[in-house]
Design a protein around this motif. Structure first.
Motif, PDB file in Angstrom:
ATOM      1  N   THR A  32      -1.087   0.646  -0.062  1.00 34.23           N
ATOM      2  CA  THR A  32       0.147  -0.027  -0.449  1.00 34.23           C
ATOM      3  C   THR A  32       1.287   0.976  -0.471  1.00 34.23           C
ATOM      4  O   THR A  32       1.151   2.079  -1.014  1.00 34.23           O
ATOM      5  CB  THR A  32      -0.009  -0.690  -1.825  1.00 34.23           C
ATOM      6  OG1 THR A  32      -1.081  -1.640  -1.753  1.00 34.23           O
ATOM      7  CG2 THR A  32       1.256  -1.416  -2.239  1.00 34.23           C
ATOM      8  N   VAL A  33       2.420   0.585   0.128  1.00 33.34           N
ATOM      9  CA  VAL A  33       3.591   1.462   0.197  1.00 33.34           C
ATOM     10  C   VAL A  33       4.802   0.695  -0.316  1.00 33.34           C
ATOM     11  O   VAL A  33       4.828  -0.539  -0.305  1.00 33.34           O
ATOM     12  CB  VAL A  33       3.854   1.942   1.636  1.00 33.34           C
ATOM     13  CG1 VAL A  33       2.667   2.736   2.163  1.00 33.34           C
ATOM     14  CG2 VAL A  33       4.170   0.771   2.568  1.00 33.34           C
ATOM     15  N   PRO A  34       5.825   1.403  -0.777  1.00 29.19           N
ATOM     16  CA  PRO A  34       7.083   0.724  -1.141  1.00 29.19           C
ATOM     17  C   PRO A  34       7.643  -0.039   0.053  1.00 29.19           C
ATOM     18  O   PRO A  34       7.462   0.371   1.209  1.00 29.19           O
ATOM     19  CB  PRO A  34       8.002   1.881  -1.555  1.00 29.19           C
ATOM     20  CG  PRO A  34       7.085   2.988  -1.940  1.00 29.19           C
ATOM     21  CD  PRO A  34       5.888   2.849  -1.040  1.00 29.19           C
ATOM     22  N   ARG A  41       5.034  -0.489  10.229  1.00 28.95           N
ATOM     23  CA  ARG A  41       3.632  -0.548   9.804  1.00 28.95           C
ATOM     24  C   ARG A  41       3.081  -1.945  10.089  1.00 28.95           C
ATOM     25  O   ARG A  41       3.819  -2.908  10.312  1.00 28.95           O
ATOM     26  CB  ARG A  41       3.516  -0.229   8.312  1.00 28.95           C
ATOM     27  CG  ARG A  41       4.174   1.073   7.898  1.00 28.95           C
ATOM     28  CD  ARG A  41       3.528   2.288   8.551  1.00 28.95           C
ATOM     29  NE  ARG A  41       2.172   2.506   8.068  1.00 28.95           N
ATOM     30  CZ  ARG A  41       1.875   3.222   6.992  1.00 28.95           C
ATOM     31  NH1 ARG A  41       2.840   3.783   6.267  1.00 28.95           N
ATOM     32  NH2 ARG A  41       0.624   3.399   6.628  1.00 28.95           N
ATOM     33  N   VAL A  42       1.756  -2.065  10.034  1.00 31.00           N
ATOM     34  CA  VAL A  42       1.096  -3.347  10.306  1.00 31.00           C
ATOM     35  C   VAL A  42       0.567  -3.918   8.994  1.00 31.00           C
ATOM     36  O   VAL A  42      -0.165  -3.236   8.258  1.00 31.00           O
ATOM     37  CB  VAL A  42      -0.049  -3.180  11.321  1.00 31.00           C
ATOM     38  CG1 VAL A  42      -0.771  -4.504  11.541  1.00 31.00           C
ATOM     39  CG2 VAL A  42       0.506  -2.653  12.647  1.00 31.00           C
ATOM     40  N   LEU A  43       0.945  -5.153   8.714  1.00 27.84           N
ATOM     41  CA  LEU A  43       0.549  -5.811   7.474  1.00 27.84           C
ATOM     42  C   LEU A  43      -0.965  -6.020   7.447  1.00 27.84           C
ATOM     43  O   LEU A  43      -1.555  -6.521   8.400  1.00 27.84           O
ATOM     44  CB  LEU A  43       1.275  -7.153   7.361  1.00 27.84           C
ATOM     45  CG  LEU A  43       1.217  -7.883   6.029  1.00 27.84           C
ATOM     46  CD1 LEU A  43       1.881  -7.068   4.928  1.00 27.84           C
ATOM     47  CD2 LEU A  43       1.901  -9.239   6.155  1.00 27.84           C
ATOM     48  N   ALA A  44      -1.599  -5.622   6.339  1.00 29.70           N
ATOM     49  CA  ALA A  44      -3.063  -5.682   6.252  1.00 29.70           C
ATOM     50  C   ALA A  44      -3.565  -6.970   5.615  1.00 29.70           C
ATOM     51  O   ALA A  44      -4.713  -7.366   5.848  1.00 29.70           O
ATOM     52  CB  ALA A  44      -3.585  -4.479   5.465  1.00 29.70           C
ATOM     53  N   VAL A  45      -2.758  -7.619   4.792  1.00 27.20           N
ATOM     54  CA  VAL A  45      -3.169  -8.845   4.109  1.00 27.20           C
ATOM     55  C   VAL A  45      -2.038  -9.854   4.214  1.00 27.20           C
ATOM     56  O   VAL A  45      -0.863  -9.478   4.283  1.00 27.20           O
ATOM     57  CB  VAL A  45      -3.498  -8.585   2.618  1.00 27.20           C
ATOM     58  CG1 VAL A  45      -4.700  -7.672   2.479  1.00 27.20           C
ATOM     59  CG2 VAL A  45      -2.294  -7.997   1.890  1.00 27.20           C
ATOM     60  N   PRO A  46      -2.355 -11.151   4.229  1.00 30.02           N
ATOM     61  CA  PRO A  46      -1.282 -12.144   4.259  1.00 30.02           C
ATOM     62  C   PRO A  46      -0.469 -12.119   2.973  1.00 30.02           C
ATOM     63  O   PRO A  46      -0.989 -11.787   1.908  1.00 30.02           O
ATOM     64  CB  PRO A  46      -2.029 -13.475   4.435  1.00 30.02           C
ATOM     65  CG  PRO A  46      -3.413 -13.207   3.966  1.00 30.02           C
ATOM     66  CD  PRO A  46      -3.692 -11.769   4.239  1.00 30.02           C
ATOM     67  N   VAL A  47       0.798 -12.459   3.081  1.00 30.21           N
ATOM     68  CA  VAL A  47       1.684 -12.488   1.918  1.00 30.21           C
ATOM     69  C   VAL A  47       2.067 -13.935   1.627  1.00 30.21           C
ATOM     70  O   VAL A  47       2.585 -14.633   2.500  1.00 30.21           O
ATOM     71  CB  VAL A  47       2.951 -11.647   2.145  1.00 30.21           C
ATOM     72  CG1 VAL A  47       3.876 -11.733   0.930  1.00 30.21           C
ATOM     73  CG2 VAL A  47       2.583 -10.198   2.434  1.00 30.21           C
ATOM     74  N   VAL A 181      -0.423  -2.314   3.829  1.00 34.87           N
ATOM     75  CA  VAL A 181      -0.436  -2.104   5.277  1.00 34.87           C
ATOM     76  C   VAL A 181      -1.682  -1.319   5.673  1.00 34.87           C
ATOM     77  O   VAL A 181      -2.375  -0.737   4.841  1.00 34.87           O
ATOM     78  CB  VAL A 181       0.827  -1.332   5.721  1.00 34.87           C
ATOM     79  CG1 VAL A 181       2.079  -2.152   5.495  1.00 34.87           C
ATOM     80  CG2 VAL A 181       0.929   0.010   4.999  1.00 34.87           C
ATOM     81  N   PHE A 182      -1.959  -1.326   6.986  1.00 40.71           N
ATOM     82  CA  PHE A 182      -3.033  -0.485   7.505  1.00 40.71           C
ATOM     83  C   PHE A 182      -2.549   0.963   7.596  1.00 40.71           C
ATOM     84  O   PHE A 182      -1.366   1.233   7.795  1.00 40.71           O
ATOM     85  CB  PHE A 182      -3.467  -0.958   8.894  1.00 40.71           C
ATOM     86  CG  PHE A 182      -4.224  -2.256   8.888  1.00 40.71           C
ATOM     87  CD1 PHE A 182      -5.426  -2.374   8.204  1.00 40.71           C
ATOM     88  CD2 PHE A 182      -3.744  -3.362   9.574  1.00 40.71           C
ATOM     89  CE1 PHE A 182      -6.129  -3.568   8.204  1.00 40.71           C
ATOM     90  CE2 PHE A 182      -4.446  -4.558   9.577  1.00 40.71           C
ATOM     91  CZ  PHE A 182      -5.643  -4.658   8.882  1.00 40.71           C
ATOM     92  N   LEU A 329      -5.851  -1.203  17.738  1.00 40.74           N
ATOM     93  CA  LEU A 329      -6.428  -0.260  16.781  1.00 40.74           C
ATOM     94  C   LEU A 329      -5.597  -0.166  15.498  1.00 40.74           C
ATOM     95  O   LEU A 329      -6.127   0.199  14.444  1.00 40.74           O
ATOM     96  CB  LEU A 329      -6.546   1.125  17.424  1.00 40.74           C
ATOM     97  CG  LEU A 329      -7.558   1.242  18.575  1.00 40.74           C
ATOM     98  CD1 LEU A 329      -7.415   2.580  19.276  1.00 40.74           C
ATOM     99  CD2 LEU A 329      -8.986   1.047  18.070  1.00 40.74           C
ATOM    100  N   GLN A 330      -4.328  -0.485  15.575  1.00 43.04           N
ATOM    101  CA  GLN A 330      -3.474  -0.493  14.382  1.00 43.04           C
ATOM    102  C   GLN A 330      -3.687  -1.741  13.520  1.00 43.04           C
ATOM    103  O   GLN A 330      -3.187  -1.804  12.407  1.00 43.04           O
ATOM    104  CB  GLN A 330      -1.997  -0.417  14.785  1.00 43.04           C
ATOM    105  CG  GLN A 330      -1.556   0.938  15.295  1.00 43.04           C
ATOM    106  CD  GLN A 330      -0.138   0.915  15.821  1.00 43.04           C
ATOM    107  OE1 GLN A 330       0.299  -0.054  16.435  1.00 43.04           O
ATOM    108  NE2 GLN A 330       0.599   1.985  15.586  1.00 43.04           N
ATOM    109  N   GLY A 331      -4.418  -2.727  14.059  1.00 44.62           N
ATOM    110  CA  GLY A 331      -4.650  -3.960  13.313  1.00 44.62           C
ATOM    111  C   GLY A 331      -3.725  -5.087  13.676  1.00 44.62           C
ATOM    112  O   GLY A 331      -3.727  -6.131  13.010  1.00 44.62           O
ATOM    113  N   ARG A 332      -2.920  -4.930  14.740  1.00 45.31           N
ATOM    114  CA  ARG A 332      -2.020  -6.000  15.155  1.00 45.31           C
ATOM    115  C   ARG A 332      -2.813  -7.263  15.500  1.00 45.31           C
ATOM    116  O   ARG A 332      -3.823  -7.205  16.188  1.00 45.31           O
ATOM    117  CB  ARG A 332      -1.204  -5.587  16.383  1.00 45.31           C
ATOM    118  CG  ARG A 332      -0.220  -4.475  16.166  1.00 45.31           C
ATOM    119  CD  ARG A 332       0.978  -4.920  15.346  1.00 45.31           C
ATOM    120  NE  ARG A 332       1.542  -6.153  15.854  1.00 45.31           N
ATOM    121  CZ  ARG A 332       2.341  -6.239  16.904  1.00 45.31           C
ATOM    122  NH1 ARG A 332       2.653  -5.164  17.582  1.00 45.31           N
ATOM    123  NH2 ARG A 332       2.820  -7.419  17.280  1.00 45.31           N
TER     124      ARG A 332
END
Length: 424
Positions: A32-34, A41-47, A181-182, A329-332
């Motif tokens: 998690t980042v500010p 960055r690539v979002l890792a979880v749905p918001v 994010v990933f 590989l970035q999770g896109r």
């Protein structure tokens, strides 16, 4: 994997790459980042939205709130004033009443429309709708209803989304101050060729400057990767094997330039075969025929991509092959259940543009022309040599001439603007 003797098509090669990484590579770790650090960055979880946006009905204009049922009255009494940031009054607006309102201010209870200030006259708290057609003041006129944009519980962004400034603004609008994010992809980059010299050093006979290091390092950073720079590798089997073994321990993806042809001094191909597996190494494309893909390591297998050493070919190959591979590989697009659909999502969408040139002789290879649009037509750079970079700086995109096809003036071709690869 077995090396193929025949030329491999661009589409088959890319599909083979993605199929392999889909089977052997997991998504990167999450953290998690500010919110302000989320760009690129690539979002890792749905918001999911925790609030309505807007959270209350508000005025879209400066004007006066009233009941649409009173729009035909000759005059109304102005009972108060609400600015943006004020709370709505607790008392509901009564018949024959109006309230001064500014853009973004909440509607008072009982009001359901807003008359624009330029359409009314006000004197001594008496409002006259002098320039308003009563029929135009219907319920909802000049009002932004609650949850007009987003309703609480909505999925506003899905996992796998590349975060651009507009997405960060959207997340801020629902009150998110951090984003999960990933992790950034660690890409090992190495150059091969005893002829290469770093800029700043004088050239000796037979030497050239290592432009690929600067081209690819800056490009990889621009698409959100951390670069592990292994520099220029000597043209020996030992140096090639040692570097690739180290990279297989430190990186998530290894990209090399050069060393993938069949010359006596091209050792990377052989080194990959010794410490990993190599899939294919001759592609039906121009520029970029000597391109390889495989894995490094016996236990922790990481992808390896070998692209040509000629700078023009390295530029094109990185867009056509490295970009979708890195995006995966970035999770896109991680939310896509189908590998094929996810791959299609990762590839940029072309425009169909008319050719401003003709070509009589078809080629057995798919040609990626560095080109620009002039007077609505595709104009290729005059020198399409794989060793030149001026064409890449002059060009606005890549025009694609399919294999086995000639080109006539005005024929529609796929044109990929360079910026489309940044968002893909």
């Amino acid at each position: 994997m077995q090396i193929q003797d025949e030329l491999t098509s661009v589409d088959d090669a890319l599909r083979a790459m993605i199929t392999l990484v889909a089977a052997q590579c997991t998504n990167p770790a999450q953290h998690t980042v500010p919110l302000l650090e989320g760009r690129g960055r690539v979002l890792a979880v749905p918001v999911h939205a925790s609030i309505d946006v807007p959270p209350f009905a508000n005025s879209a204009v400066d004007g006066y709130a009233l009941r649409s049922a009173d729009s035909s009255l000759s005059s109304l009494t102005v009972t108060g004033r609400i600015a943006a940031g004020d709370a709505a009054p607790a008392t509901a607006l009564q018949a024959g009443e109006a309230m001064r309102l500014f853009t973004g201010a909440p509607l008072p209870p009982g009001a359901d429309c807003v008359a624009m200030q330029e359409d009314v006259d006000v004197e001594d708290a008496v409002l006259r709708l002098t320039r308003v057609n009563p029929a135009s003041l219907r319920s909802g006129s000049n009002v932004r209803p609650r949850a007009q944009d987003i309703a609480s519980g909505d999925v506003v962004l899905d996992a796998g989304q590349l975060l651009q400034p507009r997405h960060l603004g959207l997340l801020a609008s629902i009150g998110e101050h951090c984003v999960t994010v990933f992790e950034r992809l660690n890409v090992g980059l190495l150059s091969t060729g005893d002829e290469l010299v770093e800029p700043g050093w004088p050239l000796q006979l037979g030497q050239i400057y290592n432009s690929n290091r600067y081209l690819l390092t800056s490009w990889l950073q621009s698409v959100g990767c951390n670069v592990i720079d292994y520099g220029i590798i000597a043209d020996t089997p030992e140096a090639s094997i040692n570097c690739l073994e180290r990279a297989s321990r430190e990186a998530d993806l290894v990209i090399s330039t050069g060393g993938m042809s069949v010359g006596e001094e091209d050792h990377i191909k052989t080194a990959v075969e010794q410490i990993g597996e190599l899939g294919f190494w001759k592609i039906r494309m121009k520029p970029g025929k000597p391109l390889a893909f495989g894995t490094l390591g016996k236990h922790r297998k990481i992808p390896f991509l070998g692209i040509p050493g000629n700078p023009g070919a390295a530029f094109v190959s990185s867009l056509v092959f490295a970009r979708p591979l890195i995006s995966w590989l970035q999770g896109r697009g991680v939310n896509e259940a189908s590998t094929e659909k996810r791959l299609q999502m990762l590839r940029p969408r072309p425009e169909r543009m008319p050719a401003g040139f003709a070509r009589d002789k078809p080629s057995i290879r798919r040609d990626f022309l560095r080109a620009r649009i002039e007077d609505g037509r595709i104009v290729p750079f005059q020198n399409q040599s794989s060793g030149m970079l001026m064409s890449a700086c002059w060009a606005e995109g890549l025009a694609v001439v399919p294999e086995h096809e000639s080109v006539s003036e005005g024929q529609l071709l796929d044109f990929y603007r360079l910026g489309s690869f940044d968002d893909s």
